[in-house]
Design a protein around this motif. Structure first.
Motif, PDB file in Angstrom:
ATOM      1  N   CYS A  19       0.825  -1.221   0.000  1.00  0.00           N
ATOM      2  CA  CYS A  19       0.000   0.000   0.000  1.00  0.00           C
ATOM      3  C   CYS A  19       0.850   1.258   0.000  1.00  0.00           C
ATOM      4  CB  CYS A  19      -0.969   0.011   1.181  1.00  0.00           C
ATOM      5  SG  CYS A  19      -0.171   0.038   2.793  1.00  0.00           S
ATOM      6  N   THR A  20       2.075   1.154   0.540  1.00  0.00           N
ATOM      7  CA  THR A  20       2.913   2.361   0.611  1.00  0.00           C
ATOM      8  C   THR A  20       4.058   2.335  -0.405  1.00  0.00           C
ATOM      9  OG1 THR A  20       4.118   1.287   2.401  1.00  0.00           O
ATOM     10  CG2 THR A  20       2.480   2.922   3.042  1.00  0.00           C
ATOM     11  N   THR A  21       4.150   1.281  -1.182  1.00  0.00           N
ATOM     12  CA  THR A  21       5.239   1.183  -2.162  1.00  0.00           C
ATOM     13  C   THR A  21       4.738   1.599  -3.546  1.00  0.00           C
ATOM     14  OG1 THR A  21       6.114  -0.674  -0.929  1.00  0.00           O
ATOM     15  CG2 THR A  21       6.956  -0.367  -3.171  1.00  0.00           C
ATOM     16  N   PRO A  22       5.331   2.661  -4.105  1.00  0.00           N
ATOM     17  CA  PRO A  22       4.892   3.072  -5.438  1.00  0.00           C
ATOM     18  C   PRO A  22       5.424   2.142  -6.532  1.00  0.00           C
ATOM     19  CG  PRO A  22       6.554   4.603  -4.579  1.00  0.00           C
ATOM     20  CD  PRO A  22       6.355   3.551  -3.535  1.00  0.00           C
ATOM     21  N   VAL A  23       4.711   2.049  -7.605  1.00  0.00           N
ATOM     22  CA  VAL A  23       5.138   1.198  -8.718  1.00  0.00           C
ATOM     23  C   VAL A  23       6.389   1.784  -9.375  1.00  0.00           C
ATOM     24  CG1 VAL A  23       2.839   0.338  -9.241  1.00  0.00           C
ATOM     25  CG2 VAL A  23       3.644   2.446 -10.337  1.00  0.00           C
ATOM     26  N   ALA A  24       7.165   0.925 -10.068  1.00  0.00           N
ATOM     27  CA  ALA A  24       8.293   1.403 -10.860  1.00  0.00           C
ATOM     28  C   ALA A  24       8.292   0.605 -12.160  1.00  0.00           C
ATOM     29  CB  ALA A  24       9.607   1.185 -10.103  1.00  0.00           C
ATOM     30  N   GLU A  25       8.850   1.216 -13.176  1.00  0.00           N
ATOM     31  CA  GLU A  25       8.869   0.576 -14.489  1.00  0.00           C
ATOM     32  C   GLU A  25       9.585  -0.774 -14.408  1.00  0.00           C
ATOM     33  OE1 GLU A  25       7.301   1.920 -17.187  1.00  0.00           O
ATOM     34  OE2 GLU A  25       7.779   0.059 -18.237  1.00  0.00           O
ATOM     35  N   GLY A  26       8.967  -1.785 -14.980  1.00  0.00           N
ATOM     36  CA  GLY A  26       9.603  -3.092 -15.059  1.00  0.00           C
ATOM     37  C   GLY A  26       9.581  -3.910 -13.780  1.00  0.00           C
ATOM     38  N   MET A  27       8.995  -3.380 -12.736  1.00  0.00           N
ATOM     39  CA  MET A  27       8.942  -4.065 -11.439  1.00  0.00           C
ATOM     40  C   MET A  27       8.241  -5.419 -11.592  1.00  0.00           C
ATOM     41  SD  MET A  27       7.113  -2.203  -8.252  1.00  0.00           S
ATOM     42  CE  MET A  27       8.266  -1.381  -7.203  1.00  0.00           C
ATOM     43  N   VAL A  28       8.763  -6.434 -10.894  1.00  0.00           N
ATOM     44  CA  VAL A  28       8.104  -7.746 -10.911  1.00  0.00           C
ATOM     45  C   VAL A  28       7.664  -8.067  -9.482  1.00  0.00           C
ATOM     46  CG1 VAL A  28       8.340 -10.196 -11.448  1.00  0.00           C
ATOM     47  CG2 VAL A  28       9.502  -8.475 -12.871  1.00  0.00           C
ATOM     48  N   VAL A  29       6.383  -8.179  -9.274  1.00  0.00           N
ATOM     49  CA  VAL A  29       5.814  -8.298  -7.926  1.00  0.00           C
ATOM     50  C   VAL A  29       5.164  -9.667  -7.751  1.00  0.00           C
ATOM     51  CG1 VAL A  29       4.143  -7.300  -6.304  1.00  0.00           C
ATOM     52  CG2 VAL A  29       5.326  -5.812  -7.949  1.00  0.00           C
ATOM     53  N   HIS A  30       5.393 -10.266  -6.583  1.00  0.00           N
ATOM     54  CA  HIS A  30       4.677 -11.502  -6.225  1.00  0.00           C
ATOM     55  C   HIS A  30       3.842 -11.233  -4.988  1.00  0.00           C
ATOM     56  CE1 HIS A  30       7.082 -13.726  -9.118  1.00  0.00           C
ATOM     57  NE2 HIS A  30       8.126 -13.016  -8.686  1.00  0.00           N
ATOM     58  N   THR A  31       2.547 -11.450  -5.080  1.00  0.00           N
ATOM     59  CA  THR A  31       1.675 -11.161  -3.932  1.00  0.00           C
ATOM     60  C   THR A  31       1.410 -12.403  -3.083  1.00  0.00           C
ATOM     61  OG1 THR A  31      -0.477 -11.596  -4.940  1.00  0.00           O
ATOM     62  CG2 THR A  31       0.511  -9.438  -5.380  1.00  0.00           C
ATOM     63  N   GLN A  32       1.741 -13.573  -3.620  1.00  0.00           N
ATOM     64  CA  GLN A  32       1.521 -14.797  -2.848  1.00  0.00           C
ATOM     65  C   GLN A  32       2.739 -15.704  -2.972  1.00  0.00           C
ATOM     66  OE1 GLN A  32      -0.936 -15.418  -0.887  1.00  0.00           O
ATOM     67  NE2 GLN A  32      -2.697 -14.245  -1.593  1.00  0.00           N
ATOM     68  N   THR A  33       3.524 -15.813  -1.898  1.00  0.00           N
ATOM     69  CA  THR A  33       4.624 -16.787  -1.869  1.00  0.00           C
ATOM     70  C   THR A  33       4.545 -17.457  -0.507  1.00  0.00           C
ATOM     71  OG1 THR A  33       6.172 -15.245  -0.864  1.00  0.00           O
ATOM     72  CG2 THR A  33       6.124 -15.283  -3.272  1.00  0.00           C
ATOM     73  N   ASP A  34       5.268 -18.512  -0.331  1.00  0.00           N
ATOM     74  CA  ASP A  34       5.236 -19.193   0.969  1.00  0.00           C
ATOM     75  C   ASP A  34       5.678 -18.275   2.088  1.00  0.00           C
ATOM     76  OD1 ASP A  34       4.220 -21.464   0.009  1.00  0.00           O
ATOM     77  OD2 ASP A  34       6.164 -22.513  -0.218  1.00  0.00           O
TER      78      ASP A  34
END
Ligand code: SF4
Ligand code: SF4
Ligand code: FES
Lengths: 76, 977
Positions: free
Chosen positions: B91-106
């Motif tokens: 919620c507090t991290t702004p997006v950046a170009e090319g960013m790769v995000v994982h919302t569900q990991t162990d």
């Protein structure tokens, strides 16, 4: 014929309209007052105002009297 | 959980309920990133959480919502970002170009379960594990993160500290436990369920702007707390807007109606029936029972916010005082007799026709309501013009609207405000004149305050120190505390400074306005008699302060003007409105976001009822009845000849009644006896009539003079539209069957048909189609369009197919803007030795108008009686103490009120009356007030003064030359349009 109380109100109303237009520049104040009365007043009210003018027009500002004169002129 | 219904639309909802977690960003620069393998492109500055939601990926969250900036306290929304260390909060991290995000990991799952476990370990067990009968996101999140167990255990023989249990098994009180706070009539606060997410505190600060809540204590001890230590919700600064309740994720703050009835099963979007802001709500229902009203996030006037009236004060709709069966009587001294609808309608129709037979076509008329829908108002004026056969139609909105209609009509060419409410986000300097938004237009006030906290400057022109002058984190740059009745002098003086100091926008004036008229006007205002130094003695406004305010407005960037009844309900109302228009044109502040001239309308549909042809001289769309082409349109459609002379206004109907030429009146949804300034005049007129038909929810005061009572319906029981102060046409949707049997428009149709009309409307949408077909500014409006867009601002036609948020963008509707000379004319009534005090009246947030609705709700806890504000000096010389009952009299009448000694009113003659506790209070005070502006035809016969005294002693006196609207908080409360 309007009751005296109502005539007093009509006189106040007409004068208040005239007060505004009297402050406007130019030479069309009487026409403006006449136009306003024609646009906003129901015929019964205008008739009562005319009757009051015929009865001497007590309390009416000169501008209202001029406006009434215009209103009563047959449309040329 | 709940279905989302916009009636009339099939298939998928157009307006999604999804909470994106953080607010939208407006940047033109776009950023592309990958979230859980999906590519998504969003504006720069967007949070990862919002981007995920945009891609359809929901990230668990407890402390974020898209109505507010993120805070980052719950740590439930963490994600992993390739190439970055740790697990940042999305919620507090702004997006950046090319960013790769994982919302569900162990890893994330384990962390989230840990966070949830901690929350749940100190939470009432039954709420998490029990049946979901409450609105509880904590429960939802526990499920979302897969929480299976809570492993925290106390060492042998001890117990874990908690906030949940009032006492332990041995009956020892738990010092950490706090009792529920049920002091607010509409919602409860259970500290045991507070997870200190801060959402409520921030909603109160950032959205509402009241700053009533704090977090008390530290660490494990911390909990949200209203006000100062020892305060409860009711005694705190809370104005009960409900924003905190709406954002609370755990049910710690919860509507009492939900606690009692359980969660709603479906919801329908509709529009508040109180003030001119026009907030949209989801009426959340169980069958035909309203469980709660939740401000709709897609409502373009309110963006998900509301005030205490719209959200909570709908209890009147099912109040036992409602009259549900028609009643008739031969004379007003007879008792009422309940009859069938058939009998009542036939009785009314026969009487009206009989009166016309004996006294002429023009012997009857009707009053439309600014509380009713556009469609209902349109039908009432249609009935009067086409079925009664005259133009004797009027509305109480005259008082509120006429000066605006006339003033802005002459200056710009339209009878409405120029902006949408969103415009306030772009303003730099705001003038608020004769308005008290925090009480009368609370949601607009909240939005204005947001802008002010971000740095816009405020100029208040009001005799009284309204709350906006100084409230948490807001201080007006200038408060011009003028003497009541001197609005025109102050506005003209402001223009004097702008013109004589060369601060006017010549390029704008040359391009957009009539240059000759400007020159006349400039010459007029430049006259030294209009200088602040010359007007100071008259207006009471220090010259230097006025000069500084004028300079600020002319040079401070986008300048906007908002005004209210303190401007319009006054003998020189129209002239003041023209003065305001002059000021906006002089400074080039028309035709773009952030500027403009905006009347804040009192009742919900003042704008609409005026648009719909309620006035005796105007057909729908403000077209004079003398225009042949306009009449022709309606005559063809309605198949009848229309009167081309103006009809009677309310006051003139009453006068004509006393004279005997006016005998019958149909009044829909207005209590003219209570809301009209001169009660005795109204009573005499009504008493002289042979047939008064009142259609209302309750037996109102006007009904005392009625021969027929037709039960009305509430906004929850009908379809239609209201038009708010920004010309926005909002849908009103039926959520329950009319308890009285018919919606108001159906009742009008019954009466019209009984008089031979032959109407066949089966739905208000058909009425709107007729309005569109006859009225150019509404040509493109239809229920389908409104359903699709959510709302539409007129003009909506070929030129503006989706409506017009901001008017006069490329040119004024009338062509060239007109500068009009605004000469100050002293009111006839002045203070003097007998009547040294000036009375103004104001509004209370929790109460609405004469209080017919709000006093039938729990809103009474905030303001149960009328109050008279008086300056300490004036009080002292009269021996009046705070809380004393004082007698207050004027030439028109007298009343007694509770004194509230305060320096927010001016010394040496400022009195301020705060209605309405309802009952007779408002009526009595109206007797004290005369008002009148004959330009557009508001009538008053000049009320005025008499002594103000304690019952036992004579003191002072009272006079009233005009009304100024304002507010009050008597220590604790909230305050109504
Ligand atoms: S209900 Fe009261 S405490 Fe809650 S946000 Fe509104 S003003 Fe603040
Ligand atoms: S009364 Fe006005 S501000 Fe309050 S909810 Fe209704 S429309 Fe909104
Ligand atoms: S939702 Fe992001 S930290 Fe709470």
């Amino acid at each position: 014929m309007a009751a005296p109380n109502n005539i007093a109100k009509l006189v106040t109303m007409a004068n208040q309209i005239a007060t505004f237009f009297a402050t406007q520049p130019g030479t069309t104040q009487a026409a403006e007052v006449a136009g306003h009365l024609k646009a906003f007043w129901e015929p019964r009210m205008l008739q009562a105002l005319y009757a009051h003018v015929d009865a001497g027009g007590e309390g009416l500002s000169p501008l209202v009297l001029k406006a009434v004169e215009r209103l009563r002129q047959p449309v040329a | 959980m709940k279905d989302f219904i916009i009636p009339g639309l099939d298939g998928a909802p157009l307006f999604s309920d999804r909470d994106y977690g953080t607010p939208a960003r407006r940047s033109q620069t776009m950023v592309t990133l990958t979230i859980d393998g999906q590519s998504v492109t969003v504006p720069e500055g967007t949070s990862v959480m919002r981007a995920a939601n945009t891609a359809g990926v929901t990230v668990p969250k407890l402390c974020a919502t898209d109505s507010m900036e993120a805070w980052g306290s719950c740590r439930l929304c963490l994600v992993e970002i390739e190439g970055r260390r740790g697990t940042p909060a999305s919620c507090t991290t702004p997006v950046a170009e090319g960013m790769v995000v994982h919302t569900q990991t162990d890893k994330i799952r384990r962390l989230r379960q840990g966070v949830m476990e901690l929350y749940v370990s100190d939470f009432p067990e039954q709420t998490i594990l029990g049946a979901a009968n409450r609105d509880n996101k904590l429960q939802e999140m526990a499920a979302a993160v897969g929480l299976k167990q809570v492993r925290y255990a106390a060492p042998e023989g001890t117990k874990l500290a908690n906030h949940v249990e009032a006492a332990d098994a041995e009956g020892n009180a738990n010092p950490r436990w706090l009792a529920q706070d049920v002091s607010n009539p509409y919602f409860a606060y259970d500290p045991a369920q507070c997870i200190v997410c801060n959402l409520c505190v921030r909603a109160c600060d950032d959205v509402q702007g009241t700053f009533a809540l704090t977090i008390e204590g530290r660490g494990f001890e911390s909990r949200m707390s209203p006000g100062m230590a020892g305060d409860d919700y009711l005694s705190s600064d809370c104005v009960s807007c409900g924003a905190c309740v709406q954002v609370c994720p755990t049910g710690a703050l919860l509507e009492k109606s939900v606690i009692e009835l359980g969660t709603p099963s479906h919801s329908i979007v509709t529009t508040c029936a109180y003030c001119g802001v026009g907030c949209q709500f989801e009426a959340e229902m169980q069958g035909e029972t309203v469980v709660r009203m939740t401000p709709w996030k897609h409502g373009k006037a309110n963006h998900g916010h509301s005030c205490v009236k719209g959200r909570f004060a709908w209890g009147y709709t099912t109040h036992k005082d409602r009259i549900l069966n028609p009643m008739i009587r031969e004379s007003i001294t007879d008792p009422w007799r309940e009859v069938s609808w058939d009998e009542a309608i036939t009785y009314a129709a026969t009487r009206l026709r009989d009166l016309q037979g004996r006294h002429g076509t023009k012997a009857i008329g009707g009053i439309t309501s600014s509380r009713c829908t556009n469609e209902e108002t349109y039908l009432v004026q249609k009935m009067i013009r086409a079925v009664f056969g005259n133009n004797n139609t009027d509305t109480c909105a005259r008082v509120c609207h006429s000066p605006t209609g006339y003033g802005l009509g002459r200056a710009f060419g339209t009878s409405a405000g120029t902006q949408d409410f969103d415009s306030v986000e772009h303003t730099d300097v705001v003038i608020v004149m004769g308005a008290n938004p925090t009480d009368a237009h609370p949601v607009f006030a909240s939005r204005l305050k947001q802008r002010l906290r971000k740095g816009a400057k405020l100029i208040v022109i009001d005799p009284r120190r309204i709350d906006l002058v100084r409230s948490p984190h807001i201080k007006a740059a200038h408060h011009l505390a003028l003497k009541p009745g001197t609005n025109v002098a102050v506005v003209t003086s402001l223009a004097h400074v702008v013109v004589t100091e060369g601060l006017f926008d010549e390029a704008f004036i040359r391009e957009r306005c009539d240059w000759d008229e400007f020159q006349h006007y400039a010459e007029f205002v430049a006259d030294p008699r209009h200088s602040p130094e010359a007007t100071e003695a008259l207006t009471g406004v220090p010259a230097a302060e006025l000069r500084a305010a004028a300079r600020l407005f002319a040079t401070g960037g986008n300048g906007s003007i908002y005004y209210g009844l303190g401007v319009t309900e006054h003998s020189q109302g129209s002239t003041t409105v023209m003065g305001i228009a002059n000021l906006a044109m002089l400074t080039g502040n028309i035709g773009r976001p952030g500027v403009g001239v905006n009347p804040l309308r009192g009742q919900n549909n003042v704008q609409g009822s005026c648009d719909m042809g309620s006035f005796p001289h105007e057909l729908p769309g403000y077209r004079h009845v003398s225009q042949d082409a306009t009449r022709d349109v309606f005559e063809k459609l309605w198949g009848t000849v229309l009167d081309k002379e103006p009809g009677l206004r309310i006051n003139n109907m009453l006068d004509a009644a006393v004279e005997g030429t006016f005998r019958g009146l149909y009044v829909q949804g207005e209590d003219i006896l209570q809301s009209d300034p001169d009660t005795r005049h109204v009573a005499a007129g009504l008493a002289a009539m042979d047939c008064v038909i009142v259609q209302d929810l309750f037996l109102n005061e006007t009904a005392n003079y009625a021969h027929v009572f037709l039960p009305g319906s509430t906004f929850l029981e009908k379809d239609g539209t209201f038009t708010n102060a920004e010309r926005r046409i909002n849908r009103v949707r039926k959520v329950m069957t009319p308890k009285n049997g018919y919606a108001d428009w159906e009742v009008t149709q019954l009466l019209a048909n009984a008089m031979g009309a032959g109407w066949t409307y089966t739905h208000p949408a058909q009425v709107m189609d007729e309005i569109a077909a006859t009225t150019p500014t509404f040509a493109g409006v239809s229920f389908d369009l409104i359903d699709e867009k959510g709302s539409v601002q007129w003009p909506c036609n070929e030129l503006h197919p989706e409506g017009t948020p901001i008017m006069h963008v490329d040119g004024f509707v009338r062509g060239k803007g007109r500068f009009i000379v605004t000469e100050y004319v002293a009111t006839d009534e002045k203070t003097g030795p007998r009547f040294p005090l000036l009375l103004t009246t104001g509004r209370i947030l929790s109460q609405y108008n004469v209080g017919a609705q709000t006093r039938r709700t729990s809103n009474m806890v905030w303001h149960d009686q009328d109050v008279l504000e008086i300056h300490p000096h004036d009080a002292e010389v009269r021996g009046i103490k705070d809380g004393d009952r004082v007698r207050l009299a004027s030439r028109s009448g007298e009343t007694s009120l509770r004194a509230f000694v305060t320096d927010r009113v001016s010394p040496a003659g400022g009195l301020h009356h705060l209605p309405p506790s309802g009952h007779a209070g408002q009526r009595r005070h109206h007797r004290l007030l005369g008002l009148g502006d004959q330009l557009p035809g508001i009538q008053g016969d000049g009320g005025a003064g008499a002594p103000l005294q304690r019952p036992d002693r004579l003191a002072g006196g009272l006079h009233q030359p005009g009304r100024a609207i304002s507010s009050h908080r008597d220590g604790r409360g909230v305050t109504c349009p």
